[in-house]
Scaffold this motif. Structure first.
Motif, PDB file in Angstrom:
ATOM      1  N   ALA A   1      67.732 -60.963 -18.883  1.00  0.00           N
ATOM      2  CA  ALA A   1      66.521 -61.614 -18.154  1.00  0.00           C
ATOM      3  C   ALA A   1      65.365 -60.641 -18.210  1.00  0.00           C
ATOM      4  N   PHE A   2      64.472 -61.029 -18.632  1.00  0.00           N
ATOM      5  CA  PHE A   2      63.332 -60.061 -18.621  1.00  0.00           C
ATOM      6  C   PHE A   2      62.026 -60.624 -17.733  1.00  0.00           C
ATOM      7  N   THR A   3      62.069 -59.937 -16.516  1.00  0.00           N
ATOM      8  CA  THR A   3      61.320 -60.878 -15.457  1.00  0.00           C
ATOM      9  C   THR A   3      60.103 -60.386 -15.191  1.00  0.00           C
ATOM     10  N   HIS A   4      59.909 -58.679 -15.534  1.00  0.00           N
ATOM     11  CA  HIS A   4      58.562 -58.141 -15.358  1.00  0.00           C
ATOM     12  C   HIS A   4      58.108 -57.416 -16.551  1.00  0.00           C
ATOM     13  N   ILE A   5      56.743 -57.096 -16.403  1.00  0.00           N
ATOM     14  CA  ILE A   5      56.200 -55.936 -17.379  1.00  0.00           C
ATOM     15  C   ILE A   5      55.397 -55.312 -16.558  1.00  0.00           C
ATOM     16  N   ASP A   6      55.592 -54.033 -16.605  1.00  0.00           N
ATOM     17  CA  ASP A   6      54.927 -52.914 -16.024  1.00  0.00           C
ATOM     18  C   ASP A   6      54.838 -53.345 -14.594  1.00  0.00           C
ATOM     19  N   GLY A   7      56.006 -53.887 -14.202  1.00  0.00           N
ATOM     20  CA  GLY A   7      56.139 -54.384 -12.622  1.00  0.00           C
ATOM     21  C   GLY A   7      55.371 -55.504 -12.117  1.00  0.00           C
TER      22      GLY A   7
ATOM     23  N   VAL B   1      50.521 -60.314 -23.943  1.00  0.00           N
ATOM     24  CA  VAL B   1      50.418 -59.341 -22.822  1.00  0.00           C
ATOM     25  C   VAL B   1      50.568 -57.918 -23.354  1.00  0.00           C
ATOM     26  N   LEU B   2      49.677 -56.967 -22.955  1.00  0.00           N
ATOM     27  CA  LEU B   2      49.808 -55.532 -23.633  1.00  0.00           C
ATOM     28  C   LEU B   2      49.893 -54.382 -22.701  1.00  0.00           C
ATOM     29  N   SER B   3      50.484 -53.716 -22.729  1.00  0.00           N
ATOM     30  CA  SER B   3      50.933 -52.604 -21.625  1.00  0.00           C
ATOM     31  C   SER B   3      49.841 -51.415 -22.176  1.00  0.00           C
TER      32      SER B   3
ATOM     33  N   VAL C   1      60.348 -64.458 -23.093  1.00  0.00           N
ATOM     34  CA  VAL C   1      59.494 -63.267 -23.698  1.00  0.00           C
ATOM     35  C   VAL C   1      59.819 -62.597 -24.930  1.00  0.00           C
ATOM     36  N   VAL C   2      59.022 -62.650 -25.956  1.00  0.00           N
ATOM     37  CA  VAL C   2      58.968 -62.026 -27.159  1.00  0.00           C
ATOM     38  C   VAL C   2      58.524 -60.570 -27.177  1.00  0.00           C
ATOM     39  N   HIS C   3      59.304 -59.782 -27.784  1.00  0.00           N
ATOM     40  CA  HIS C   3      59.145 -58.232 -27.439  1.00  0.00           C
ATOM     41  C   HIS C   3      58.712 -57.705 -28.807  1.00  0.00           C
ATOM     42  N   LYS C   4      57.871 -56.882 -28.759  1.00  0.00           N
ATOM     43  CA  LYS C   4      57.255 -55.843 -29.780  1.00  0.00           C
ATOM     44  C   LYS C   4      56.525 -56.724 -30.735  1.00  0.00           C
TER      45      LYS C   4
ATOM     46  N   GLN D   1      47.994 -49.124 -13.354  1.00  0.00           N
ATOM     47  CA  GLN D   1      47.713 -49.229 -12.018  1.00  0.00           C
ATOM     48  C   GLN D   1      48.343 -50.567 -11.598  1.00  0.00           C
ATOM     49  N   GLN D   2      48.940 -51.232 -12.631  1.00  0.00           N
ATOM     50  CA  GLN D   2      49.531 -52.629 -12.647  1.00  0.00           C
ATOM     51  C   GLN D   2      48.484 -53.690 -12.371  1.00  0.00           C
ATOM     52  N   GLN D   3      47.243 -53.361 -12.815  1.00  0.00           N
ATOM     53  CA  GLN D   3      46.448 -54.359 -12.359  1.00  0.00           C
ATOM     54  C   GLN D   3      46.312 -55.302 -13.824  1.00  0.00           C
ATOM     55  N   THR D   4      45.962 -56.655 -13.892  1.00  0.00           N
ATOM     56  CA  THR D   4      45.963 -57.307 -14.925  1.00  0.00           C
ATOM     57  C   THR D   4      44.430 -57.543 -15.277  1.00  0.00           C
ATOM     58  N   HIS D   5      44.064 -57.596 -16.475  1.00  0.00           N
ATOM     59  CA  HIS D   5      42.747 -57.812 -16.917  1.00  0.00           C
ATOM     60  C   HIS D   5      42.559 -58.636 -18.260  1.00  0.00           C
ATOM     61  N   LEU D   6      42.024 -59.845 -18.279  1.00  0.00           N
ATOM     62  CA  LEU D   6      41.902 -60.779 -19.404  1.00  0.00           C
ATOM     63  C   LEU D   6      40.920 -60.084 -20.462  1.00  0.00           C
ATOM     64  N   ILE D   7      41.588 -59.705 -21.526  1.00  0.00           N
ATOM     65  CA  ILE D   7      40.727 -58.921 -22.560  1.00  0.00           C
ATOM     66  C   ILE D   7      40.182 -60.057 -23.683  1.00  0.00           C
ATOM     67  N   ARG D   8      40.803 -61.158 -23.557  1.00  0.00           N
ATOM     68  CA  ARG D   8      40.613 -62.164 -24.563  1.00  0.00           C
ATOM     69  C   ARG D   8      40.821 -63.278 -23.920  1.00  0.00           C
ATOM     70  N   THR D   9      39.552 -64.473 -23.887  1.00  0.00           N
ATOM     71  CA  THR D   9      40.089 -65.559 -23.227  1.00  0.00           C
ATOM     72  C   THR D   9      40.753 -66.585 -24.438  1.00  0.00           C
ATOM     73  N   SER D  10      41.514 -67.564 -23.774  1.00  0.00           N
ATOM     74  CA  SER D  10      42.077 -68.622 -24.785  1.00  0.00           C
ATOM     75  C   SER D  10      41.016 -69.539 -25.280  1.00  0.00           C
ATOM     76  N   GLU D  11      41.133 -69.996 -26.407  1.00  0.00           N
ATOM     77  CA  GLU D  11      40.306 -70.908 -27.160  1.00  0.00           C
ATOM     78  C   GLU D  11      40.025 -72.185 -26.358  1.00  0.00           C
ATOM     79  N   THR D  12      39.027 -72.713 -26.594  1.00  0.00           N
ATOM     80  CA  THR D  12      38.783 -74.075 -26.341  1.00  0.00           C
ATOM     81  C   THR D  12      38.384 -74.992 -27.317  1.00  0.00           C
ATOM     82  N   LEU D  13      38.243 -76.368 -27.124  1.00  0.00           N
ATOM     83  CA  LEU D  13      37.754 -77.265 -28.399  1.00  0.00           C
ATOM     84  C   LEU D  13      36.290 -76.846 -28.586  1.00  0.00           C
ATOM     85  N   ASN D  14      35.422 -76.592 -27.605  1.00  0.00           N
ATOM     86  CA  ASN D  14      34.075 -76.157 -27.953  1.00  0.00           C
ATOM     87  C   ASN D  14      33.904 -74.880 -28.831  1.00  0.00           C
ATOM     88  N   TYR D  15      34.830 -73.900 -28.571  1.00  0.00           N
ATOM     89  CA  TYR D  15      34.701 -72.773 -29.273  1.00  0.00           C
ATOM     90  C   TYR D  15      35.055 -72.807 -30.744  1.00  0.00           C
ATOM     91  N   VAL D  16      36.125 -73.672 -31.126  1.00  0.00           N
ATOM     92  CA  VAL D  16      36.568 -74.074 -32.343  1.00  0.00           C
ATOM     93  C   VAL D  16      35.680 -74.788 -33.021  1.00  0.00           C
TER      94      VAL D  16
END
Length: 449
Positions: free
Chosen positions: A30-36, A52-54, A394-397, A422-437
């Motif tokens: 079981a892999f329950t956490h990434i960088d805490g 997710v990127l570390s 979770v798929v690794h690597k 510092q274990q803070q999360t940042h959205l660095i690319r938003t998910s695509e929407t129908l309008n974007y496509v």
């Protein structure tokens, strides 16, 4: 005696799982956490699937690789391979660590400029550099690695109207014992093409020859191949100095170092068979130091390592959609991400871990994505516990190439999240929407009601 009724023989495949000396076991715990940070909270906030990127792992990998080379050789410079992962946030991490930029297109070149990389710290590789891209690179004093004679001819023509000489190198391909040989790119060492190109550059008087570059392959498992490459590159540099009276300022040994992913068809896991960066560093630097090049004037050693620095810093989080039995009785699991966003599933046997506690019962199964395509196979055969719809995995690597080679096909591409040190999360690319496509589309007037 009554004759028995004939029944046609029926042979059924036995699905007993993978047989090897390790026995049948689950491929992961079981892999329950990434960088805490809990996997469940990442999915709750950013959706499923999500990459997710570390940042911590990226920096750790870079520093380890740089230490491996710089403690063995006096002048070392890394150049981040943009094609491996050209998200601006990722590139900026590598640039903060001191890495230059290595690009293979005008698109990537402009991203590097936009990321604040000085022009003289951009290496421009690749077989297709249109005139406008070459002019931009010359204007910014970038290092242009020439791939073929047509490009050399174009550069010579451009340089006729310039006062300053463009800084150039050539890409060299060679026999290093790896087959099939990577001889598509650059000038061949053995047949004399490379030497002809170097002679033409120097004799023209219009270009400044400053380096030599090679890239012998991808996911290279032989350290000996790099010893051969380094030997030939050093010999070429010495010939330039003695015969052409031209000092080579740097030798670029390219990339190709493997990550610890397991290649399809491998008997043993990648982590047990892949040479370490230290192994490659030992071979390359020892070869150069013993090559006969003057110890007081050794060329700068440049590395363009990509996947080995970021693959294990990336994760793909997803959800179970359904379970089923195939026609031969084998179990199959359907997840909500496919090969359109996990391109490297064509190359690797990616580790897949449940993101929650599971029953001890394990079964060999095929993991399919959600695409209506028969090729949408995430894992052909993997031992996993029985998971329910809605459970998470979770798929690794997956940090290398998936976020540059993915495509919008049937499903939209997901968000990408960076976890900082510092274990803070940042959205660095938003998910695509129908309008974007649909934004680049236009509809002819006669089709609009």
């Amino acid at each position: 005696m009554q004759k028995l009724k004939y029944e046609r023989p029926y042979i059924k495949k036995l699905n007993a799982g993978i047989m090897n000396k390790f026995g049948t076991r689950t491929d992961s715990q079981a892999f329950t956490h990434i960088d805490g940070v809990p996997v469940k909270s990442l999915i709750a906030e950013y959706g499923s699937p999500v990459f997710v990127l570390s940042e911590k792992q990226i920096r750790r990998n870079y520093r380890s690789a740089y230490r491996a080379f710089s403690t063995r050789y006096p002048k070392v410079q890394f150049a981040w391979s943009y094609k491996t992962n050209y998200l601006n946030a990722v590139c900026k991490i590598f640039h903060q660590e001191g890495s230059w930029a290595e690009v293979v297109s005008g698109f990537e070149y402009r991203k590097a400029i936009g990321n604040g990389v000085p022009g003289n710290k951009i290496i421009f590789n690749g077989p297709n550099k249109p005139k406008e891209d070459l002019l931009l690179a010359i204007e910014n004093d970038s290092l242009i690695h020439i791939d073929h004679f047509e490009e050399l001819t174009l550069l010579l023509k451009i340089s006729e109207n310039l006062t300053a000489k463009p800084r150039v190198a050539i890409r060299v391909n060679m026999d290093t014992g790896i087959y099939p040989s990577w001889d598509r790119f650059g000038f061949n060492y053995e047949n004399g093409e490379a030497w002809n190109a170097l002679t033409r550059i120097v004799n023209s008087g219009k270009l400044q020859l400053v380096g030599l570059h090679c890239h012998i392959g991808t996911y290279v498992l032989s350290t000996a191949a790099y010893a051969i490459a380094a030997t030939k590159m050093a010999d070429l540099a010495w010939s330039c100095k003695t015969q052409l009276k031209q000092t080579i300022e740097y030798l670029d040994l390219g990339g190709g170092f493997p990550s610890t992913n397991t290649l399809k068809g491998s008997y043993l896991p990648g982590a047990d068979t892949v040479p370490s960066v230290d192994d490659f560093a030992e071979v390359i630097t020892t070869t150069l130091l013993n090559s006969g090049l003057p110890k007081h004037d050794l060329p700068l050693l440049i590395l363009e390592t990509g996947r080995a620095l970021i693959d294990d810093a990336g994760y793909l989080l997803g959800s179970v959609v359904a379970n089923k039995r195939l026609g031969d009785g084998k179990r199959a699991m359907v997840v909500n991400f496919g090969v359109n966003i996990l391109f490297t599933s064509f190359w690797y046997e990616h580790q897949i871990s449940p993101a929650q506690d599971f029953t001890p019962h394990v079964e060999n199964m095929t993991v399919y994505g959600p695409l209506c395509m028969n090729i949408d196979v995430v894992r052909e055969s993997v031992n996993l516990p029985l998971l329910n719809p809605g459970d998470h995995v979770v798929v690794h690597k997956v940090g290398a190439y998936n976020m540059t080679q993915w495509m919008q096909f049937i499903t939209q591409r997901p968000a990408i999240v960076l976890i900082d040190e510092q274990q803070q999360t940042h959205l660095i690319r938003t998910s695509e929407t129908l309008n974007y496509v649909e934004e680049p589309e236009t509809t002819p007037p006669h089709l609009i009601k």
